[in-house]
Design a protein around this motif. Structure first.
Motif, PDB file in Angstrom:
ATOM      1  N   TYR A   1       0.765  -1.141  -0.052  1.00  5.32           N
ATOM      2  CA  TYR A   1       0.207   0.028  -0.216  1.00  5.32           C
ATOM      3  C   TYR A   1       0.668   1.392  -0.036  1.00  5.32           C
ATOM      4  CZ  TYR A   1      -3.176   3.624   1.954  1.00  5.32           C
ATOM      5  OH  TYR A   1      -3.642   4.891   2.251  1.00  5.32           O
ATOM      6  N   TRP A   2       1.974   1.292   0.743  1.00  5.16           N
ATOM      7  CA  TRP A   2       2.897   2.496   0.860  1.00  5.16           C
ATOM      8  C   TRP A   2       3.582   2.857  -0.596  1.00  5.16           C
ATOM      9  CZ3 TRP A   2       0.741   4.613   4.567  1.00  5.16           C
ATOM     10  CH2 TRP A   2       0.387   4.101   5.809  1.00  5.16           C
ATOM     11  N   THR A   3       4.054   1.531  -1.116  1.00  2.00           N
ATOM     12  CA  THR A   3       4.766   1.523  -2.262  1.00  2.00           C
ATOM     13  C   THR A   3       3.706   2.154  -3.455  1.00  2.00           C
ATOM     14  OG1 THR A   3       6.211  -0.313  -1.390  1.00  2.00           O
ATOM     15  CG2 THR A   3       6.033   0.411  -3.904  1.00  2.00           C
ATOM     16  N   ILE A   4       2.724   1.650  -3.525  1.00  2.00           N
ATOM     17  CA  ILE A   4       1.683   2.187  -4.641  1.00  2.00           C
ATOM     18  C   ILE A   4       1.320   3.471  -4.471  1.00  2.00           C
ATOM     19  CG2 ILE A   4      -0.831   1.881  -5.493  1.00  2.00           C
ATOM     20  CD1 ILE A   4      -0.143  -1.047  -5.085  1.00  2.00           C
ATOM     21  N   THR A   5       1.225   4.157  -3.145  1.00  2.00           N
ATOM     22  CA  THR A   5       0.727   5.210  -2.909  1.00  2.00           C
ATOM     23  C   THR A   5       1.817   6.158  -3.370  1.00  2.00           C
ATOM     24  OG1 THR A   5      -0.521   4.581  -0.972  1.00  2.00           O
ATOM     25  CG2 THR A   5      -0.100   7.029  -1.296  1.00  2.00           C
ATOM     26  N   THR A   6       2.950   6.021  -3.045  1.00  2.00           N
ATOM     27  CA  THR A   6       4.218   6.776  -3.754  1.00  2.00           C
ATOM     28  C   THR A   6       4.232   6.773  -5.151  1.00  2.00           C
ATOM     29  OG1 THR A   6       5.263   6.241  -1.475  1.00  2.00           O
ATOM     30  CG2 THR A   6       6.617   7.397  -3.238  1.00  2.00           C
ATOM     31  N   GLN A   7       4.190   5.879  -5.552  1.00  2.00           N
ATOM     32  CA  GLN A   7       4.286   5.654  -7.251  1.00  2.00           C
ATOM     33  C   GLN A   7       3.166   6.382  -7.790  1.00  2.00           C
ATOM     34  OE1 GLN A   7       4.032   1.301  -7.857  1.00  2.00           O
ATOM     35  NE2 GLN A   7       6.301   1.165  -7.401  1.00  2.00           N
ATOM     36  N   GLN A   8       1.909   6.466  -7.287  1.00  3.14           N
ATOM     37  CA  GLN A   8       0.756   7.038  -7.916  1.00  3.14           C
ATOM     38  C   GLN A   8       0.906   8.673  -7.717  1.00  3.14           C
ATOM     39  OE1 GLN A   8      -0.575   4.435  -9.942  1.00  3.14           O
ATOM     40  NE2 GLN A   8      -1.957   6.117  -9.890  1.00  3.14           N
ATOM     41  N   PHE A   9       1.696   8.943  -6.635  1.00  2.00           N
ATOM     42  CA  PHE A   9       1.932  10.550  -6.491  1.00  2.00           C
ATOM     43  C   PHE A   9       2.868  10.895  -7.559  1.00  2.00           C
ATOM     44  CE2 PHE A   9      -0.125  10.314  -2.066  1.00  2.00           C
ATOM     45  CZ  PHE A   9      -1.194  11.421  -2.293  1.00  2.00           C
ATOM     46  N   SER A  10       3.945   9.899  -7.461  1.00  2.00           N
ATOM     47  CA  SER A  10       4.814  10.422  -8.706  1.00  2.00           C
ATOM     48  C   SER A  10       4.382  10.327 -10.086  1.00  2.00           C
ATOM     49  CB  SER A  10       6.252   9.271  -8.509  1.00  2.00           C
ATOM     50  OG  SER A  10       7.162   9.516  -9.491  1.00  2.00           O
ATOM     51  N   ALA A  11       3.434   9.394 -10.497  1.00  2.00           N
ATOM     52  CA  ALA A  11       2.757   9.510 -11.883  1.00  2.00           C
ATOM     53  C   ALA A  11       1.949  10.536 -12.014  1.00  2.00           C
ATOM     54  CB  ALA A  11       2.323   8.305 -12.013  1.00  2.00           C
ATOM     55  N   VAL A  12       1.436  11.371 -11.175  1.00  4.85           N
ATOM     56  CA  VAL A  12       0.585  12.500 -11.476  1.00  4.85           C
ATOM     57  C   VAL A  12       1.012  13.124 -12.437  1.00  4.85           C
ATOM     58  CG1 VAL A  12      -0.844  14.286 -10.383  1.00  4.85           C
ATOM     59  CG2 VAL A  12      -0.679  12.135  -9.334  1.00  4.85           C
ATOM     60  N   GLU A  13       0.373  13.636 -13.435  1.00  2.00           N
ATOM     61  CA  GLU A  13       0.703  14.571 -14.506  1.00  2.00           C
ATOM     62  C   GLU A  13      -0.402  15.365 -14.808  1.00  2.00           C
ATOM     63  OE1 GLU A  13       3.416  15.861 -15.461  1.00  2.00           O
ATOM     64  OE2 GLU A  13       4.828  14.435 -14.889  1.00  2.00           O
ATOM     65  N   PRO A  14      -0.373  16.663 -14.809  1.00  3.26           N
ATOM     66  CA  PRO A  14       0.613  17.680 -14.384  1.00  3.26           C
ATOM     67  C   PRO A  14       0.940  17.382 -12.624  1.00  3.26           C
ATOM     68  CG  PRO A  14      -1.013  18.936 -15.004  1.00  3.26           C
ATOM     69  CD  PRO A  14      -1.540  17.694 -15.287  1.00  3.26           C
TER      70      PRO A  14
ATOM     71  N   TYR B   1       1.098  19.705 -10.438  1.00  9.32           N
ATOM     72  CA  TYR B   1       1.088  21.237  -9.925  1.00  9.32           C
ATOM     73  C   TYR B   1       0.531  21.113  -8.595  1.00  9.32           C
ATOM     74  CZ  TYR B   1       1.327  22.548 -14.672  1.00  9.32           C
ATOM     75  OH  TYR B   1       1.710  22.910 -16.000  1.00  9.32           O
ATOM     76  N   ASP B   2      -0.276  19.801  -8.223  1.00 16.21           N
ATOM     77  CA  ASP B   2      -1.084  19.984  -6.768  1.00 16.21           C
ATOM     78  C   ASP B   2      -0.350  19.189  -6.002  1.00 16.21           C
ATOM     79  OD1 ASP B   2      -3.417  21.593  -7.714  1.00 16.21           O
ATOM     80  OD2 ASP B   2      -4.269  19.770  -8.743  1.00 16.21           O
ATOM     81  N   VAL B   3       0.872  18.639  -6.429  1.00 24.44           N
ATOM     82  CA  VAL B   3       1.858  17.588  -5.427  1.00 24.44           C
ATOM     83  C   VAL B   3       3.167  17.777  -5.586  1.00 24.44           C
ATOM     84  CG1 VAL B   3       0.173  15.577  -5.238  1.00 24.44           C
ATOM     85  CG2 VAL B   3       1.578  15.835  -7.210  1.00 24.44           C
ATOM     86  N   PRO B   4       3.543  19.338  -5.280  1.00 23.94           N
ATOM     87  CA  PRO B   4       4.975  19.660  -5.409  1.00 23.94           C
ATOM     88  C   PRO B   4       5.569  18.965  -4.284  1.00 23.94           C
ATOM     89  CG  PRO B   4       3.504  21.452  -4.300  1.00 23.94           C
ATOM     90  CD  PRO B   4       2.537  20.320  -4.868  1.00 23.94           C
ATOM     91  N   LEU B   5       4.903  18.424  -3.260  1.00 22.63           N
ATOM     92  CA  LEU B   5       5.954  18.098  -2.097  1.00 22.63           C
ATOM     93  C   LEU B   5       5.067  16.916  -1.676  1.00 22.63           C
ATOM     94  CD1 LEU B   5       8.514  17.868  -0.430  1.00 22.63           C
ATOM     95  CD2 LEU B   5       7.435  19.520   1.043  1.00 22.63           C
ATOM     96  N   VAL B   6       5.761  15.540  -1.497  1.00 21.35           N
ATOM     97  CA  VAL B   6       5.130  14.428  -0.905  1.00 21.35           C
ATOM     98  C   VAL B   6       5.977  13.745  -0.023  1.00 21.35           C
ATOM     99  CG1 VAL B   6       3.965  12.213  -1.198  1.00 21.35           C
ATOM    100  CG2 VAL B   6       3.352  14.035  -2.840  1.00 21.35           C
ATOM    101  N   ILE B   7       5.810  13.765   1.237  1.00 20.57           N
ATOM    102  CA  ILE B   7       6.239  12.834   2.261  1.00 20.57           C
ATOM    103  C   ILE B   7       5.424  11.809   2.941  1.00 20.57           C
ATOM    104  CG2 ILE B   7       7.950  12.906   4.036  1.00 20.57           C
ATOM    105  CD1 ILE B   7       8.658  15.773   3.277  1.00 20.57           C
ATOM    106  N   LEU B   8       5.924  10.622   3.065  1.00 21.53           N
ATOM    107  CA  LEU B   8       4.970   9.643   3.515  1.00 21.53           C
ATOM    108  C   LEU B   8       5.660   8.824   4.358  1.00 21.53           C
ATOM    109  CD1 LEU B   8       2.290   8.219   3.237  1.00 21.53           C
ATOM    110  CD2 LEU B   8       3.260   6.876   1.423  1.00 21.53           C
ATOM    111  N   TYR B   9       5.079   8.698   5.681  1.00 24.49           N
ATOM    112  CA  TYR B   9       5.489   7.899   6.844  1.00 24.49           C
ATOM    113  C   TYR B   9       4.605   6.915   7.294  1.00 24.49           C
ATOM    114  CZ  TYR B   9       9.823  10.752   7.703  1.00 24.49           C
ATOM    115  OH  TYR B   9      10.984  11.293   7.634  1.00 24.49           O
ATOM    116  N   SER B  10       4.955   5.696   7.574  1.00 24.72           N
ATOM    117  CA  SER B  10       4.309   4.903   8.390  1.00 24.72           C
ATOM    118  C   SER B  10       4.315   4.925   9.645  1.00 24.72           C
ATOM    119  CB  SER B  10       4.389   3.247   7.830  1.00 24.72           C
ATOM    120  OG  SER B  10       5.814   3.178   8.320  1.00 24.72           O
ATOM    121  N   VAL B  11       3.319   4.963  10.618  1.00 24.86           N
ATOM    122  CA  VAL B  11       3.308   5.118  11.867  1.00 24.86           C
ATOM    123  C   VAL B  11       3.269   3.584  12.929  1.00 24.86           C
ATOM    124  CG1 VAL B  11       2.224   6.282  13.810  1.00 24.86           C
ATOM    125  CG2 VAL B  11       2.297   7.263  11.726  1.00 24.86           C
ATOM    126  N   GLN B  12       4.061   3.434  13.712  1.00 23.26           N
ATOM    127  CA  GLN B  12       4.134   2.229  14.452  1.00 23.26           C
ATOM    128  C   GLN B  12       4.471   2.617  15.815  1.00 23.26           C
ATOM    129  OE1 GLN B  12       7.069  -0.229  12.654  1.00 23.26           O
ATOM    130  NE2 GLN B  12       6.300  -0.273  10.717  1.00 23.26           N
TER     131      GLN B  12
END
Length: 1448
Positions: free
Chosen positions: A398-411, A413-424
């Protein structure tokens, strides 16, 4: 009450009328509260009117919230909220003057459209448990009264400098796109309330609120006019406002009152003026843009707008542009900071401001579509994210796909910065510190976008227990929040030190704010992840952005919850499998003991079941039969002896009884015993064991026996079923017993059948729809049913034996009595059934479709069937009467309709013929007069020694030789005379051209009338296609030579390969299509630099396609041609497809113009009619004519190159006799064309006419190849000289046409006599050299010896058809009758019908009447001359062939 009336009459009603949100006003005084107004949006809502008008007790919570008193000042406590959630509707209210409440309804959640603005005059309060969290807006301490001040209207009579901005109350206004400033409870605020806007300035940050910004009711009123007056207009090209033109003031007044953003560009420099709505798009550049040129106003597209306005000013038509993105420069968030750009999407149009046909300026309305475009972009990203996350199988993926999808967003403009952490959970923190002392979570980096490696903002692990490393403080706060939190750089909540060195995506601008979204599978669980998302630096964090973040958070949360639930379900499944294995082992041990008991009981039951003669079976609740005895198999006929699966025995049951079985077993599952009956059918395809043979003694006495099932088609079974239930009520098994009752059923059915048979026969006659009777041979009625009495009009008699009734004598129409007697006699003689239709004296009445009463004689069809005695003698007859009155009435109506339709068609044909005749007659006179004028002026040119400028092409001038005599005119006089003569010739040729054009229009209109009336018929005759094309080209020879167009014809090799010379088709319809296409080709080619028009002809045995031709064929029209009666085309096999191509080098057609072709009254473009004229019917008629001949038409064109129009039709091979006849006719025509005409003597010629030799004029083409044949240059072989034309008789009732035809023929040197009608023609025929009379000899010399007048030397008769006293066809028949009587000498007298009747049927009628050929008006004299020669040559050839045949 007066205050309420004054408020209702104020401008607030106008605002609510235009508001799209459902709204209403409640008067709180006097009690009880009453609804005094509802806006149109509320009335149009499907649900809300019922909600607010329902009884108060059903929606008590809503009314308590509406009528609750307003707070005196913001304070803590249970003060009523300004917003309220009820029945999934978000309600807002505004209290006005403590007497009225304005309530608005908003959908939850609101749409992506930016909300309207609403002014709130009360402070927000904490929500009650049933109320949604109110939007935490900075409260306004002082209530604001609702004031509506109209905007002053500018006019040409108003001094702009004297206008003052209206007074407005001081209020907190906020633009639609400005994010809400949210109040946050701080440690210093112990009371929980915020008392003023100053507190908001000291807040450390703002947080995101799940609610929405409430819109104001009244639009923002800014002192925009004061800004207008503050501009130094005198320094701009527009000058001082008092000197502005009236049109500018008027237009500026319009846009000031308009809520849409509109800008005006005025004058040559396109100076800018705009309204208040447009100023919001200007951002920080307002009001500096007022008065600026357009290129400074729109830096991105200034030149483009300028060019567009220049283009619009030329054609004075508006322009609508597509959507356009640009960036508005906004003021900095913090004082002293840089301006920032806002991403905006606009749609705009440009409208010219025209006065006195002069473009003074332009209006530029603008429509902002930013919300729509951003919503589409963001929704696409959410949809793609959801589809991708659905494929994740565990949390890590799930974490991997989320990051990949944010990276694939074109254009991006609405995701200039993304930082994803899991909480344990942090094990170390749990040991050292209990959970109550602080956070015990640790964050692990799962992915980041826009963050370089080893950047301090995103370490691999982040402990939230203690310390302020990187994002730890922000994450701790986000974990405690139930919704996403907003952090901004302007209030310091987002440290700018952490943002240094980041690789920003999208616009490459640093973010000014970020949102942290806690990702929780459920509300009750702790967050499993934290997402830091940088916000678009070029968009404000408004309602749309807030909704997008909310949806993103929901999408991440729901997707993670699905994965967590799947993992939990898998774990539970493993535990359940282990427990089930243990339980199974215990149950198997118990089952072994029970199985032994069941086996013993089963063996006992089997022994009893096999002995009983009743079919028994045991089955489960699903229809599976687990046990059945032998009797059951014998009764049902089911093959085999094993278990029956899935209701297999149903195949033995009759299909119509299967639902009975299904319903009975369903009833047995819910009740006790069920008894039902069904039938089983014979199974002939199975080997059945010997059936039961047990009989019943009672059946033996009745002669009945138990018949085996294999000897019957079906058996009747009575069954009883009972369900055995378990302790819990479920069905364990179903026991069924079957008893064969076929013998009983047969006995009962036979008894019932015999009892009903007599009753049925008795009632049959009474209920029959026909009259049934029985009579003796004398005609006396022995018996009859009610229908017979009603038909005959007789009173019913109980016993006809007591009363003598003879229906045939009293009830039959006397006219039909004899026919009836003949049929009775024939019945007795032949001993056969007879049928006869007769009329009764009673009347038949009915109603038609219109409700009118219809009365007609009653027609019946009587059946006479003889009845014999036991000795075989006919003693009576019986039969029935069938009422056929309705059929007879319908038949008579159909006959009447048919006669009316035939009469209507005849009248239509007469009208078309009359119209054609009356329109063509004047055209013939016009053309002849114009030719005569041309000939006269040409002769005058020759007399003064001038050669014709154009060779007198197409006129009779070619028939006179040039004069040799000179004249004594001066050079100037000669020049003037020459110009006058050339002008006269040009005018006369113009008249001829116009007349021919009018003729084509008449042909088109008449053809259209025939097509619409379904009167147009295709009449194939045997024709040479190449010769027909040459004739069509010859019609355009003069026009082509005059405008210097090279006209040629090409015969394709395929034509010669098929060995074609003559074919059967309709030449008139084919030539009509060719003339239309050649007319267009010459019309559009005569002005071009290259002037070539060619006609190509080819043939094939298969229909041409787009692959085998150069054009694209038009699909057949939707109109069906089945209604057209074309008997000539029936049963014609093996067609040959003739294809014709007309190619020109004209201006060509564009793709848009080609789409308009071949339609009724439609030309390629509007310029076509202006420049070239025309009716727009030619191509449409051409298409219809080709399709009527089973063909098609198409076009290929290139602008500036030329066009090719092509069509094909079906033709057929003629018979040998038809080919010989066509060859003889063609040979005679060529002989006539090659022969010279008779020269007129000096006495016969009028003044000024000189003798000439009349031959076929020919010119040669300068460019001629073996494959190109010019109809003008083709020569004929030497043929024998045809008979000479000596005298011509013109039979014409129209004196003008008579005089013109006579003068034209005399001018060519012929002797002419005239007759006004057919009777006069026959009288004058007796005074010609061709008439023998009763004496058997005529006068063939020039006169008799007594000096009487010379007889007329008759060679040809030109016969008009439509004439008074006696028409031309009757006269022609009389002349042919005289020939048969031997009163006409010299062989067949040539008769040419000259008429305006142009239909092929009329032409064929004229030929059938005896005319040798037909010449259709209007025509020209050379055409008449060629026609006369061809007819005379054809007659001479036929007579020569007859003599040759006779001598042989």
């Amino acid at each position: 009450m007066e205050a309420q009336a004054e408020l209702l009459n104020s401008g607030i009603i106008d605002l609510l009328e235009a508001d799209p949100r459902p709204s209403f006003i409640v008067a709180t005084t006097p009690l009880p509260a009453t609804i005094v107004y509802t806006n149109p949006a509320l009335g149009a809502h499907p649900v809300l009117p019922d909600v607010i008008t329902a009884p108060r007790e059903t929606n008590q919570d809503l009314w308590e919230w509406i009528t609750s008193p307003p707070p005196a000042a913001p304070q803590s406590g249970s003060t009523p909220a300004l917003s309220f959630s009820y029945q999934n509707i978000f309600w807002t209210r505004s209290i006005v003057q403590h007497q009225m409440v304005i309530v608005g309804a908003n959908a939850q959640p609101p749409s992506a459209e930016p909300p309207r603005k609403v002014r709130l005059n009360v402070a927000p309060q904490p929500a009650t448990p049933t109320v949604c969290p109110p939007p935490r807006i900075i409260p306004i301490n002082e209530p604001v009264a609702l004031v509506t001040t109209p905007i002053p209207r500018l006019s040409s009579k108003t001094n702009l400098d004297s206008l003052q901005a209206p007074d407005r109350p001081a209020a907190d206004f906020r633009a639609n796109s400005t994010p809400a400033v949210l109040a946050v409870k701080t440690d210093d605020d112990v009371s929980g309330s915020i008392t003023g806007p100053d507190v908001a300035q000291s807040l450390k940050r703002s947080v995101t609120d799940p609610g929405w910004i409430l819109p104001d009711i009244m639009p923002e009123q800014t002192p925009f006019l004061e800004v207008i007056h503050s501009v130094d207009w005198s320094s701009t090209p527009l000058g001082p406002m008092k000197e502005w033109p009236a049109r500018l003031e008027q237009t500026f007044n319009q846009i000031l009152a308009d809520s849409r953003p509109i800008v005006i560009y005025w004058g040559p420099s396109f100076s800018t003026i705009y309204n208040e709505a447009f100023s919001k798009l200007c951002g920080s550049r307002h009001p500096g843009m007022l008065g600026m040129p357009v290129e400074d106003t729109w830096r991105e597209a200034g030149e483009q707008l300028k060019e567009a306005m220049h283009s619009i000013s030329r054609n004075q038509r508006g322009l609508v542009e597509d959507e356009w993105r640009f960036f508005v420069e906004r003021e900095p968030d913090v004082e002293g900071g840089p301006n920032w750009l806002e991403e905006t999407y606009l749609k705009w149009s440009i409208v010219p401001i025209v006065e006195d046909n002069k473009c003074l300026g332009f209006m530029h309305p603008v429509l902002e579509t930013t919300s729509l475009r951003l919503w589409e972009r963001r929704m696409k990203m959410l949809i793609d994210l959801g589809e991708a996350l659905a494929t994740a199988k565990d949390v890590k993926e799930y974490w991997t796909i989320t990051t990949q999808q944010f990276s694939a967003v074109e254009p991006s403009y609405d995701v200039p910065l993304v930082i994803l952490y899991s909480v344990q959970d942090d094990p170390d923190a749990m040991i050292t510190n209990p959970p109550s002392s602080g956070s015990t979570k640790i964050c692990r980096l799962e992915g980041a976008l826009g963050v370089p490696a080893a950047h301090p903002i995103a370490p691999d692990t982040l402990s939230l227990h203690d310390g302020d490393e990187a994002l730890s403080p922000l994450f701790r706060e986000a974990l405690a929040a139930p919704h996403p939190l907003l952090f901004q750089t302007k209030d310091g909540t987002l440290p700018e030190t952490l943002l240094n060195g980041l690789q920003w995506r999208g616009f490459d601008d640093p973010c000014r704010a970020a949102v942290i979204c806690p990702i929780r599978p459920t509300k009750a669980e702790d967050a499993m992840g934290l997402l830091l998302l940088g916000l678009n630096p070029r968009r404000p964090y408004d309602n749309d952005y807030r909704q997008y973040i909310s949806l993103l958070s929901q999408k991440l949360t729901t997707s993670l919850a699905s994965i967590v639930l799947l993992e939990e379900e898998a774990r539970r499944g493993r535990n359940a499998a282990e427990q089930a294995a243990y339980d199974q082992a215990i149950l198997q041990e118990k089952l072994a003991g029970k199985t032994r008991e069941v086996n013993e009981s089963s063996q006992l039951f089997d022994a009893v079941a096999e002995f009983v003669p009743v079919g028994m079976c045991i089955g489960d609740s699903h229809g599976n039969i687990t046990f059945a005895n032998d009797a059951w198999y014998k009764i049902t006929g089911y093959p085999g002896t094993g278990p029956v699966q899935n209701e297999g025995f149903m195949s033995c049951v009759r299909e119509e009884d299967r639902p009975i079985l299904s319903a009975a077993y369903e009833k047995a599952k819910t009740g006790n015993n069920v008894e039902f009956e069904f039938r089983v059918k014979r199974q002939s395809n199975f080997n059945i064991t010997p059936p039961l043979t047990r009989n019943s003694p009672s059946f033996e006495k009745a002669g009945l026996d138990f018949v085996p099932i294999d000897e019957m088609k079906e058996r009747h079974i009575v069954a009883t079923a009972k369900a055995e239930r378990a302790l819990d009520g479920s069905i364990k098994r179903i026991l069924t017993c079957l008893t064969d009752v076929t013998a009983h059923k047969q006995a009962a059915e036979e008894a019932v059948r015999r009892a009903q048979q007599a009753e049925n026969l008795k009632r049959m006659a009474e209920f029959a729809t026909v009259g049934m009777y029985d009579m003796d041979l004398e005609g006396r009625l022995l018996g009859a049913n009610n229908v017979f009495y009603e038909m005959c009009g007789l009173e019913r008699v109980v016993d006809p034996a007591e009363v003598v009734i003879r229906p045939w004598e009293t009830c039959v129409n006397p006219e039909d009595s004899m026919l009836l007697k003949q049929k009775l006699k024939k019945m007795v003689l032949e001993d056969k059934v007879q049928n006869v239709e007769i009329r009764l004296k009673t009347e038949w009445t009915a109603e038609d479709g219109a409700g009118h009463k219809v009365t007609a004689p009653r027609w019946v069809q009587a059946t006479l069937m003889p009845v014999k005695s036991t000795e075989g003698v006919i003693q009576s007859f019986t039969g029935c009467l069938s009422d056929v009155s309705f059929q007879k009435w319908q038949l008579e109506r159909e006959k009447l309709r048919k006669e009316e339709a035939i009469e209507s068609k005849r009248q239509q044909e007469n009208f078309i013929d009359m119209t054609s005749h009356e329109m063509r007659n004047p055209l013939s006179a016009i053309i002849h007069c114009a030719d005569a004028i041309t000939a006269t002026i040409t002769r005058v040119q020759e007399l003064i020694g001038e050669s014709p400028a154009n060779g007198a092409v197409g006129s009779l001038a070619t028939l006179t030789p040039p004069a040799t005599a000179g004249n004594d005119l001066s050079e100037s006089a000669r020049s003037e005379v020459r110009e006058l003569l050339e002008s006269g010739i040009d005018s006369s040729e113009t008249i001829v051209g116009c007349a021919q054009h009018q003729k084509r229009i008449v042909d088109d209109i008449l053809t259209m009338s025939k097509l619409d009336s379904k009167l147009l018929a295709i009449t194939p005759i045997t024709v040479n296609p190449v010769q027909m094309v040459k004739e069509a080209l010859k019609m355009f020879e003069v026009e082509a030579r005059r405008v210097d167009i090279n006209l040629s014809m090409v015969v394709d090799k395929s034509y010669g390969d098929l060995g074609i010379t003559y074919l059967d088709f309709d030449p008139s319809r084919l030539k009509q299509v060719l003339i239309n296409l050649l007319t267009n080709a010459l019309k559009f080619t005569k002005t071009g630099p290259t002037r070539n028009v060619s006609v190509a002809i080819r043939a094939s045995l298969t229909p041409p396609t787009e692959a085998t031709s150069s054009v694209q064929f038009i699909p057949r029209s939707q109109e069906s041609y089945d209604d057209y009666d074309q008997p000539a085309l029936r049963d014609r096999g093996d067609p040959i497809f003739l294809m014709f191509e007309v190619k020109d080098t004209g201006q060509g057609l564009t793709e848009e113009e080609k789409k308009s072709l071949f339609q009724r009254f439609v030309q390629a473009s509007s310029r076509t009619h202006v420049k070239y004229g025309g009716s727009g019917l030619g191509l449409f008629i051409s298409r219809r004519l080709t399709e009527l001949q089973n063909g098609a038409i198409g076009v290929f064109s290139q602008p500036g190159v030329g066009s090719t129009f092509a069509f094909y039709i079906e033709a057929y091979m003629p018979s040998e006799a038809a080919i010989r006849e066509a060859e003889n006719s063609a040979l005679a025509s060529k002989s006539a064309i090659m022969s010279p005409g008779k020269k007129a003597t000096k006495e016969e010629r009028p003044a000024g006419i000189h003798p000439v030799s009349i031959g076929s004029a020919s010119t040669s083409s300068p460019r001629q190849s073996p494959a190109t044949i010019s109809p003008i240059s083709e020569t004929s072989s030497s043929l024998s000289s045809p008979p000479q034309i000596s005298g011509i008789m013109v039979v014409e009732d129209n004196l003008i046409n008579q005089q013109i035809t006579r003068r034209g023929l005399v001018s060519m040197g012929f002797t002419v006599d005239v007759a006004n009608h057919g009777v006069e023609c026959l009288e004058k025929l007796q005074r010609t050299d061709r008439y023998l009379g009763d004496a058997g000899a005529g006068c063939n010399g020039d006169g008799d010896k007594n000096g009487q007048a010379a007889v007329f030397p008759l060679s040809v008769i030109l016969m008009d058809i439509e004439m008074p006293i006696q028409d031309g066809l009757t006269c022609t028949r009389n002349i042919r009758e005289l020939e048969r009587q031997g009163k006409i000498t010299g062989g067949r007298l040539p008769i040419i019908a000259v008429s305006a009747n142009a239909r092929m049927e009329q032409i064929m009628e004229a030929k059938n009447a005896g005319c040798d050929d037909v010449l259709v008006k209007p025509y020209r004299m050379p055409e008449l001359l060629d026609k006369m020669r061809a007819v005379m040559a054809s007659i001479a050839a036929q007579e020569a062939m007859s003599l040759t045949t006779a001598s042989a």
